[in-house]
Design a protein around this motif. Sequence first.
Motif, PDB file in Angstrom:
ATOM      1  N   GLY A  46      17.122 -25.537  19.542  1.00 27.24           N
ATOM      2  CA  GLY A  46      18.075 -25.308  20.710  1.00 27.24           C
ATOM      3  C   GLY A  46      17.797 -26.050  21.648  1.00 27.24           C
ATOM      4  O   GLY A  46      18.612 -26.591  22.655  1.00 27.24           O
ATOM      5  N   SER A  47      16.545 -26.213  22.031  1.00 24.08           N
ATOM      6  CA  SER A  47      16.301 -27.105  23.424  1.00 24.08           C
ATOM      7  C   SER A  47      16.774 -28.543  23.285  1.00 24.08           C
ATOM      8  O   SER A  47      17.159 -29.139  24.182  1.00 24.08           O
ATOM      9  CB  SER A  47      14.619 -26.925  23.784  1.00 24.08           C
ATOM     10  N   HIS A  62      20.298 -11.208  27.900  1.00 25.56           N
ATOM     11  CA  HIS A  62      20.185 -12.757  27.803  1.00 25.56           C
ATOM     12  C   HIS A  62      20.103 -13.152  29.316  1.00 25.56           C
ATOM     13  O   HIS A  62      19.073 -14.078  29.518  1.00 25.56           O
ATOM     14  CB  HIS A  62      21.182 -13.469  27.358  1.00 25.56           C
ATOM     15  N   LEU A 102      13.113 -27.626   6.048  1.00 23.06           N
ATOM     16  CA  LEU A 102      12.685 -28.169   7.434  1.00 23.06           C
ATOM     17  C   LEU A 102      12.079 -27.117   8.281  1.00 23.06           C
ATOM     18  O   LEU A 102      11.534 -27.628   9.155  1.00 23.06           O
ATOM     19  CB  LEU A 102      14.028 -28.866   7.972  1.00 23.06           C
ATOM     20  N   GLY A 118       8.996 -32.494  21.219  1.00 23.15           N
ATOM     21  CA  GLY A 118       7.620 -32.922  21.538  1.00 23.15           C
ATOM     22  C   GLY A 118       6.785 -33.323  20.510  1.00 23.15           C
ATOM     23  O   GLY A 118       5.682 -33.751  20.664  1.00 23.15           O
ATOM     24  N   GLY A 119       7.084 -33.641  19.377  1.00 19.21           N
ATOM     25  CA  GLY A 119       6.327 -34.360  18.210  1.00 19.21           C
ATOM     26  C   GLY A 119       6.619 -33.688  16.672  1.00 19.21           C
ATOM     27  O   GLY A 119       6.175 -34.311  15.741  1.00 19.21           O
ATOM     28  N   SER A 120       7.130 -32.314  16.604  1.00 19.72           N
ATOM     29  CA  SER A 120       7.184 -31.961  15.227  1.00 19.72           C
ATOM     30  C   SER A 120       7.872 -32.545  14.429  1.00 19.72           C
ATOM     31  O   SER A 120       7.491 -32.778  13.207  1.00 19.72           O
ATOM     32  CB  SER A 120       7.768 -30.380  15.410  1.00 19.72           C
ATOM     33  N   ASN A 148      27.854 -23.804  23.391  1.00 19.75           N
ATOM     34  CA  ASN A 148      27.097 -23.511  24.698  1.00 19.75           C
ATOM     35  C   ASN A 148      25.791 -24.373  24.597  1.00 19.75           C
ATOM     36  O   ASN A 148      25.246 -24.959  23.719  1.00 19.75           O
ATOM     37  CB  ASN A 148      26.555 -22.058  24.602  1.00 19.75           C
ATOM     38  N   THR A 154      16.108 -27.830  12.941  1.00 15.86           N
ATOM     39  CA  THR A 154      14.528 -27.587  12.484  1.00 15.86           C
ATOM     40  C   THR A 154      14.080 -26.180  12.684  1.00 15.86           C
ATOM     41  O   THR A 154      13.108 -25.744  12.186  1.00 15.86           O
ATOM     42  CB  THR A 154      13.647 -28.685  13.310  1.00 15.86           C
ATOM     43  N   ASP A 173      20.732 -28.604  23.102  1.00 13.33           N
ATOM     44  CA  ASP A 173      21.203 -28.237  24.275  1.00 13.33           C
ATOM     45  C   ASP A 173      21.038 -29.518  25.394  1.00 13.33           C
ATOM     46  O   ASP A 173      22.107 -29.701  26.155  1.00 13.33           O
ATOM     47  CB  ASP A 173      20.610 -26.640  24.909  1.00 13.33           C
ATOM     48  N   HIS A 182      25.864 -16.487  16.078  1.00 16.28           N
ATOM     49  CA  HIS A 182      26.005 -17.040  17.725  1.00 16.28           C
ATOM     50  C   HIS A 182      27.146 -18.198  17.501  1.00 16.28           C
ATOM     51  O   HIS A 182      27.542 -18.632  18.625  1.00 16.28           O
ATOM     52  CB  HIS A 182      24.631 -17.877  18.253  1.00 16.28           C
ATOM     53  N   THR A 199       7.606 -25.560   8.246  1.00 19.21           N
ATOM     54  CA  THR A 199       6.612 -26.012   9.185  1.00 19.21           C
ATOM     55  C   THR A 199       6.460 -25.484  10.476  1.00 19.21           C
ATOM     56  O   THR A 199       5.556 -25.352  11.185  1.00 19.21           O
ATOM     57  CB  THR A 199       6.421 -27.684   9.420  1.00 19.21           C
ATOM     58  N   HIS A 218      16.950 -14.712  30.762  1.00 16.99           N
ATOM     59  CA  HIS A 218      16.606 -16.298  31.357  1.00 16.99           C
ATOM     60  C   HIS A 218      15.899 -16.307  32.427  1.00 16.99           C
ATOM     61  O   HIS A 218      15.193 -17.493  32.828  1.00 16.99           O
ATOM     62  CB  HIS A 218      18.311 -16.914  31.584  1.00 16.99           C
ATOM     63  N   HIS A 222      21.623 -12.163  19.658  1.00 15.85           N
ATOM     64  CA  HIS A 222      22.732 -12.642  19.816  1.00 15.85           C
ATOM     65  C   HIS A 222      23.855 -11.794  19.205  1.00 15.85           C
ATOM     66  O   HIS A 222      25.078 -11.934  19.614  1.00 15.85           O
ATOM     67  CB  HIS A 222      22.823 -14.010  19.285  1.00 15.85           C
ATOM     68  N   LYS A 281      17.821 -21.115  35.609  1.00 12.13           N
ATOM     69  CA  LYS A 281      18.195 -21.447  34.079  1.00 12.13           C
ATOM     70  C   LYS A 281      19.651 -21.110  34.012  1.00 12.13           C
ATOM     71  O   LYS A 281      19.974 -19.858  34.118  1.00 12.13           O
ATOM     72  CB  LYS A 281      17.219 -20.687  33.401  1.00 12.13           C
TER      73      LYS A 281
HETATM   74  O1  NZQ Z   1       9.341 -29.834  20.438  1.00 14.06           O
HETATM   75  P1  NZQ Z   1       8.972 -29.790  19.158  1.00 14.06           P
HETATM   76  O2  NZQ Z   1       7.496 -30.311  18.853  1.00 14.06           O
HETATM   77  O3  NZQ Z   1      10.045 -30.194  18.051  1.00 14.06           O
HETATM   78  O4  NZQ Z   1       8.458 -28.224  18.793  1.00 14.06           O
HETATM   79  C1  NZQ Z   1       9.442 -27.214  18.962  1.00 14.06           C
HETATM   80  C2  NZQ Z   1       9.013 -26.393  19.809  1.00 14.06           C
HETATM   81  O5  NZQ Z   1       7.984 -26.421  20.454  1.00 14.06           O
HETATM   82  C3  NZQ Z   1       9.026 -26.277  17.762  1.00 14.06           C
HETATM   83  N1  NZQ Z   1       9.637 -26.596  16.751  1.00 14.06           N
HETATM   84  C4  NZQ Z   1      11.041 -26.691  16.154  1.00 14.06           C
HETATM   85  N2  NZQ Z   1      11.343 -26.926  14.997  1.00 14.06           N
HETATM   86  C5  NZQ Z   1      10.164 -26.883  14.517  1.00 14.06           C
HETATM   87  C6  NZQ Z   1       9.095 -27.015  15.378  1.00 14.06           C
HETATM   88  N3  NZQ Z   1       7.834 -26.880  14.877  1.00 14.06           N
HETATM   89  C7  NZQ Z   1       7.383 -27.076  13.812  1.00 14.06           C
HETATM   90  N4  NZQ Z   1       8.370 -27.115  12.773  1.00 14.06           N
HETATM   91  C8  NZQ Z   1       9.716 -27.146  12.900  1.00 14.06           C
HETATM   92  N5  NZQ Z   1      10.538 -27.546  11.903  1.00 14.06           N
HETATM   93  O6  NZQ Z   1       9.643 -24.891  18.079  1.00 14.06           O
HETATM   94  C9  NZQ Z   1       9.479 -25.003  19.454  1.00 14.06           C
HETATM   95  C10 NZQ Z   1      10.748 -24.110  20.011  1.00 14.06           C
HETATM   96  O7  NZQ Z   1      11.638 -25.284  20.010  1.00 14.06           O
HETATM   97  P2  NZQ Z   1      13.079 -24.921  20.927  1.00 14.06           P
HETATM   98  O8  NZQ Z   1      14.092 -25.915  20.626  1.00 14.06           O
HETATM   99  O9  NZQ Z   1      12.976 -24.527  22.279  1.00 14.06           O
HETATM  100  O10 NZQ Z   1      13.582 -23.402  20.092  1.00 14.06           O
HETATM  101  P3  NZQ Z   1      14.926 -22.710  20.219  1.00 14.06           P
HETATM  102  O11 NZQ Z   1      16.042 -23.167  18.975  1.00 14.06           O
HETATM  103  O12 NZQ Z   1      14.355 -21.409  20.160  1.00 14.06           O
HETATM  104  O13 NZQ Z   1      15.538 -23.193  21.501  1.00 14.06           O
HETATM  105  C11 NZQ Z   1      15.341 -22.171  22.738  1.00 14.06           C
HETATM  106  C12 NZQ Z   1      16.278 -22.794  23.771  1.00 14.06           C
HETATM  107  O14 NZQ Z   1      17.605 -22.414  23.673  1.00 14.06           O
HETATM  108  C13 NZQ Z   1      18.034 -21.769  24.604  1.00 14.06           C
HETATM  109  C14 NZQ Z   1      16.933 -20.723  25.068  1.00 14.06           C
HETATM  110  O15 NZQ Z   1      17.042 -20.374  26.327  1.00 14.06           O
HETATM  111  C15 NZQ Z   1      16.000 -22.040  25.184  1.00 14.06           C
HETATM  112  O16 NZQ Z   1      16.006 -22.695  26.241  1.00 14.06           O
HETATM  113  N6  NZQ Z   1      19.193 -21.026  24.181  1.00 14.06           N
HETATM  114  C16 NZQ Z   1      20.469 -21.641  23.782  1.00 14.06           C
HETATM  115  C17 NZQ Z   1      21.718 -21.102  23.354  1.00 14.06           C
HETATM  116  C18 NZQ Z   1      22.748 -21.898  23.092  1.00 14.06           C
HETATM  117  N7  NZQ Z   1      22.862 -23.166  23.323  1.00 14.06           N
HETATM  118  O17 NZQ Z   1      23.830 -21.415  22.599  1.00 14.06           O
HETATM  119  C19 NZQ Z   1      21.611 -19.365  23.250  1.00 14.06           C
HETATM  120  C20 NZQ Z   1      20.403 -18.961  23.231  1.00 14.06           C
HETATM  121  O18 NZQ Z   1      20.525 -17.622  23.772  1.00 14.06           O
HETATM  122  C21 NZQ Z   1      19.438 -19.572  24.051  1.00 14.06           C
HETATM  123  O19 NZQ Z   1      19.448 -19.045  25.249  1.00 14.06           O
END
Ligand code: NZQ
Length: 392
Positions: A99-100, A269, A181, A40-42, A150, A139, A103, A254, A184, A273, A200, A161
């Motif tokens: 992760g988002s 988990h 990185l 979303g912009g970070s 995964n 990041t 994934d 993980h 922030t 979820h 995990h 989910k």
């Molecule tokens: O969207 P932006 O603007 O980038 O902001 C993100 C987001 O709002 C922000 N962010 C990330 N890096 C940043 C930062 N803000 C400032 N500086 C930085 N360097 O952080 C927020 C969260 O990001 P997100 O990607 O959602 O975090 P996370 O890595 O915790 O991922 C969560 C997702 O991963 C799933 C979760 O269920 C959730 O949907 N999972 C995935 C797994 C896998 N693929 O193996 C296993 C996990 O158990 C988990 O379920």
Amino acid sequence: MNNFIFHSPTEFIFGKATEMQVGALAKKYSARKVMIVYGGGSVQRSGLLDKVKHSLLEAGILFCELGGVQPNPVDTKVYEGIDLCRREQADMMLAVGGGSVIDTAKAIAAGVPYDGDFWDFYIGKVQVTKALKVAVVLTIPAAGSEGSGNTVITKLDGLQKLSLRTSGILRPVFSIMNPELTYTLPAFQTACGIADMMAHIMERYFTNTKEVEIADRLCEGTLKAIISEAPKVMKEPRNYGARANLMWSGMIAHNGTCGVGCEEDWASHFLEHEVSAIYGVTHGAGLAVIFPAWMTWMVEHNVDKIAQYAIRVWDVPETGNKEAIALEGVSRLKAFLSSLGLPVMFRELGIEKPDIDRLVDSLHRNKGELVGNYVKLTRESTKEIYDLACGE
Ligand code: NZQ
Ligand code: ZN
């Protein structure tokens, strides 16, 4: 110890300024055109996206972009990405984020070469046999997706989910991990990442499989490292050493290392979820509420490993009965999570009165009548755990 296969082919490039190597690495892995996926912009605000594009241009790699991935990523973004990737004929997904983002990139990578609906993979209708390559610039240390096969996506229609687990095909070919990185990151996201990586490890640690001393010790050691480094980053967000140790811990937590030879649990988990799908909370914060509730329930139903965890991870003295030792371990975990500013009950998560019947129904619809392995949880048990997460 159970038989196992451990195949973790990702190349990790760890350390300062490593994001500048992304173009050369994409070339090394034969990319012609990459699709950069971000959130979303970070990454725009930090200047990372520009650096990535610059490095790709220098290496002569073409690119297109898919921004706007939201936390708890959704299927509609995946469909948009699959269309864009096919139109642009990109041959590698480059996730720049957490992760988002990763994934979503993995879901697109599996969806592009598949004729049907990518959701078929998540509901277990078909297996992923072909996928585009996925690469990562990480990041946030949290989900561990940079080293795992995964991906977790939410279907907006019905807020379902689901996770898709693959042994190798969706593991990134390379993951760039520069702890700088993560400077922030807002404190809350740092803390949520810590809770997630601990979870995990604990999902793997709480097992009934015997003679898994190596897995146990890897889990305990990594948890102890996280517990020692976490307060440092909360106090000093630009502490490189602490950020670096946490970033690597999130990967170790993980990529499978900590669960070798064990039957893993994963109930917490799955319980979580449902919470993040229905209430949109951050995954790590949801785990900070659910995991201690799960452990508290386990004290009465399968106490052994919870007591071992209390003694070995939280240094609870080996006096008194196992139940008392285990409960003290849970209480130390909760105090630790609270000290990071995390919620440990639904109310603190901003959910005053969770709809527990809905959570339980959705959980068992998605995961079957029995959930987890350490104790197989029935509807009655999962309801009791959600109740415990409400606190007093
Ligand atoms: O969207 P932006 O603007 O980038 O902001 C993100 C987001 O709002 C922000 N962010 C990330 N890096 C940043 C930062 N803000 C400032 N500086 C930085 N360097 O952080 C927020 C969260 O990001 P997100 O990607 O959602 O975090 P996370 O890595 O915790 O991922 C969560 C997702 O991963 C799933 C979760 O269920 C959730 O949907 N999972 C995935 C797994 C896998 N693929 O193996 C296993 C996990 O158990 C988990 O379920
Ligand atoms: Zn998780």
